[in-house]
Design a protein around this motif. Structure first.
Motif, PDB file in Angstrom:
ATOM      1  N   PRO A  33       0.758  -1.231   0.089  1.00 15.91           N
ATOM      2  CA  PRO A  33      -0.086   0.164   0.121  1.00 15.91           C
ATOM      3  C   PRO A  33       0.967   1.404  -0.084  1.00 15.91           C
ATOM      4  O   PRO A  33       0.428   2.472  -0.631  1.00 15.91           O
ATOM      5  CB  PRO A  33      -1.004  -0.205   1.175  1.00 15.91           C
ATOM      6  CG  PRO A  33      -1.006  -1.590   1.454  1.00 15.91           C
ATOM      7  CD  PRO A  33       0.215  -2.267   1.223  1.00 15.91           C
ATOM      8  N   ASN A  34       2.065   1.232   0.751  1.00 18.39           N
ATOM      9  CA  ASN A  34       3.052   2.455   0.697  1.00 18.39           C
ATOM     10  C   ASN A  34       3.929   2.537  -0.798  1.00 18.39           C
ATOM     11  O   ASN A  34       4.646   3.434  -0.690  1.00 18.39           O
ATOM     12  CB  ASN A  34       3.890   2.477   2.156  1.00 18.39           C
ATOM     13  CG  ASN A  34       4.641   1.258   1.999  1.00 18.39           C
ATOM     14  OD1 ASN A  34       4.770   0.557   0.941  1.00 18.39           O
ATOM     15  ND2 ASN A  34       5.415   1.067   2.998  1.00 18.39           N
ATOM     16  N   THR A 121      -4.124  -0.300   6.824  1.00 13.41           N
ATOM     17  CA  THR A 121      -4.992   0.697   5.932  1.00 13.41           C
ATOM     18  C   THR A 121      -6.285   0.713   6.180  1.00 13.41           C
ATOM     19  O   THR A 121      -6.852   1.600   5.670  1.00 13.41           O
ATOM     20  CB  THR A 121      -4.458   0.937   4.610  1.00 13.41           C
ATOM     21  OG1 THR A 121      -4.790  -0.192   3.933  1.00 13.41           O
ATOM     22  CG2 THR A 121      -3.022   1.272   4.292  1.00 13.41           C
ATOM     23  N   ASN A 143       0.947  -5.367   7.900  1.00 15.88           N
ATOM     24  CA  ASN A 143       1.677  -4.200   7.125  1.00 15.88           C
ATOM     25  C   ASN A 143       1.491  -3.056   7.991  1.00 15.88           C
ATOM     26  O   ASN A 143       1.228  -1.700   7.608  1.00 15.88           O
ATOM     27  CB  ASN A 143       1.100  -4.099   5.740  1.00 15.88           C
ATOM     28  CG  ASN A 143       1.324  -5.033   4.758  1.00 15.88           C
ATOM     29  OD1 ASN A 143       2.309  -5.832   4.877  1.00 15.88           O
ATOM     30  ND2 ASN A 143       0.180  -5.348   4.026  1.00 15.88           N
ATOM     31  N   ASN A 254      -2.770  -0.746  -5.134  1.00 13.82           N
ATOM     32  CA  ASN A 254      -2.320   0.055  -6.211  1.00 13.82           C
ATOM     33  C   ASN A 254      -2.970  -0.201  -7.419  1.00 13.82           C
ATOM     34  O   ASN A 254      -2.449  -1.050  -8.119  1.00 13.82           O
ATOM     35  CB  ASN A 254      -0.659  -0.093  -6.148  1.00 13.82           C
ATOM     36  CG  ASN A 254      -0.042   0.277  -4.997  1.00 13.82           C
ATOM     37  OD1 ASN A 254      -0.106   1.316  -4.763  1.00 13.82           O
ATOM     38  ND2 ASN A 254       0.450  -0.734  -4.285  1.00 13.82           N
TER      39      ASN A 254
END
Length: 542
Positions: A33-34, A121, A143, A254
């Motif tokens: 996600p990052n 997230t 994560n 993404n």
């Protein structure tokens, strides 16, 4: 007399052990996600599955038949959960992160999840309803940074959970008919319903999916799994990749066209899966910013809803990339049919071939389909007679989880899909509409799917969704909701009527058009016609 064959249970453990034995060197690549890229091998994943199995049994006391939820994006740890949870005889319940809070609350309480693994997230989505969840005892954060803060009770980080666990775990003896995974339907026509997959159905589905006449997958492929892992278990691809030795690329969150195209280029993706709306976005971005080098992508595999012929033709001509059309449902694991050209089609024109490819295709081995008329008789295979599509097979449900649903199944055991379809003389099935979306105007049926496909062939139209609206004279008539490529580009009603008149007779052509910013989507990316109908009834569709 029984055959003299070994009793060899078809389980997800069998898949995992095979993948580790033969393809331990193959990779799982995750775009986190990052934005960071993480890579490790099937062999590494295998060891972590064993550590996870130890943690589930020793730290959480998870036993056979327990429900363990996942609330996560597509990535390596989520694949580990597929195998580690089912490997001990528990059920891996992938929770749809895009449903409403009320639906998610219902699903978790209905399934009775004991533990939920959740991406950092996504934590805010569960924090709001955590006090209402009746059976959840622990939350495992995936994560998440070391200093991550949450109001969720009884949390532990995933890496901390498995860190001190041994890499040895002896899988229990499982019956191949034991439950291994569960997904809920998207709940577009009521409360979501649980579909409980068995080890056997999962194994058979995976082997059928990788066959040449289906997805045609081998150890030479690098596959981008765009379909969410909570959507029919990513269409079964995490199982297929271990059996076939295909490199897995996982995009996590993404999912915008630019990010997908970047992964296609960097990882040299040969195949990818996704719903049509994803591929529409990718195509338009590629047209706007053509890649400097030809993509390695040979084929994009599409399901969830019908692919517009114009999209398939655009990918063919502009980029030399083939669209592989398939049909299925959560209730069918999901693969039911695939549309691939046969040797008899080689002499056809490109336009004729495209027409065949745009159909949903023939049933794959292990699945049977039929079309049934309103009076209960079987429809002929003439490509014209429309009726309800019914299906049965080795990976098709026989009942929903905790639900009485006799109307969903026929007396002779077929599942009623709710799709209105035809089958031609070669066995190619074509979805004409959902029962609830079919338009009956003046006693004649009109296919909203066919109208949408034709409208999206217009170069200025990005999306089109057609619904039935009341009409004093004809009872119902079609209304087309249009999203333009560019808001500055005007398209007149007369222009659209002229476009449609090439393929439709007068009564089938919408006289009413509204131009909107975006077609509402369901949690899995399909056009949400229930929401469009609501907006129309409230006078908000403009």
């Amino acid at each position: 007399m029984n055959g003299l064959m070994m009793d060899y249970p078809l389980t997800t453990n069998t898949i995992l052990e095979y993948g580790n034995s033969v393809y331990h060197h193959k990779k799982i690549i995750t775009y986190l996600p990052n934005g960071a890229r993480h890579e490790y091998s099937f062999g590494d994943m295998y060891k972590r599955c064993k550590k996870l199995a130890n943690a589930l049994t020793q730290k959480f006391g998870i036993t056979k038949g327990d429900m363990v939820g996942t609330f996560a994006w597509n990535h390596g740890p989520h694949v580990e959960l597929y195998y580690g949870i089912s490997g001990i005889g528990a059920v891996c319940h992938t929770i749809n992160i895009r449903l409403s809070s009320g639906q998610i609350e219902y699903i978790i309480n209905n399934s009775e999840d004991k533990v939920i693994f959740i991406d950092a997230t996504l934590v805010p989505l569960l924090e709001k309803i955590a006090p209402l969840l009746e059976t959840v005892e622990h939350y495992v954060l995936i994560n998440a940074a070391a200093d991550f803060k949450t109001t969720l009770p009884n949390t532990i980080h995933y890496e901390e959970l498995i860190a001190d666990q041994p890499e040895y775990f002896e899988w229990p003896e499982l019956n191949e008919n034991d439950a291994c995974a569960m997904c809920y339907t998207s709940g577009t026509t009521g409360l979501p319903k649980g579909v409980l997959y068995s080890h056997r159905s999962t194994y058979l589905h995976a082997t059928a999916l990788m066959a040449p006449n289906a997805a045609n997958i081998s150890n030479k492929d690098t596959i981008l799994l765009i379909v969410p892992q909570f959507h029919v278990m990513a269409w079964g691809f995490p199982y297929v990749c271990l059996l076939s030795g295909s490199t897995m690329v996982m995009p996590s969150s993404n999912l915008n066209p630019e990010a997908i195209i970047n992964m296609l280029q960097v990882e040299k993706i040969t195949k990818a899966n996704g719903v049509p709306t994803i591929w529409m976005g990718v195509y338009h971005e590629l047209k706007k910013n053509p890649p400097k080098e030809k993509l390695a992508l040979k084929e994009y595999l599409v399901g969830g809803s019908a692919v517009p012929k114009s999209l398939m033709e655009g990918f063919d001509k502009d980029f030399g990339i083939i669209g592989g059309q398939a049909w299925g449902m959560t209730e069918t694991s999901p693969l039911g049919t695939v549309s691939r050209l046969q040797s008899k089609h080689e002499e056809l024109s490109d336009a004729e071939k495209l027409t065949i490819r745009a159909k949903q295709g023939v049933a794959i081995p292990g699945v049977e389909i039929r079309i049934v008329n309103d009076d209960g008789t079987l429809a002929p295979h003439d490509g014209k007679t429309m009726g309800e599509l019914q299906v049965k097979g080795a990976w098709v449900i026989s009942a929903y989880f905790k639900t009485k649903n006799q109307d969903t199944f026929t007396a002779d055991g077929w599942f009623r899909t709710g799709d209105v379809s035809t089958i031609d003389e070669d066995g190619f099935m074509e979805i004409k509409d959902r029962t609830k979306d079919l338009i009956k105007s003046g006693g004649e049926w009109i296919s909203s799917v066919a109208l949408e496909s034709a409208l999206m062939a217009h170069p200025k139209i990005k999306e089109a969704a057609v619904i039935a609206i009341p009409d004093e004279k004809w009872m119902e008539k079609p209304l087309a909701s249009i999203v333009l490529m560019d808001k500055e580009d005007g398209v007149s009603d007369e222009e659209l009527i002229e476009l449609l008149s090439k393929d439709f007779v007068k009564y089938q052509i919408p006289k009413d058009y509204v131009f909107i910013n975006e077609v509402p989507k369901t949690s899995v990316g399909k056009f949400d016609k229930k929401e469009i109908r609501r907006l129309f009834s409230e006078g908000k569709l403009s």
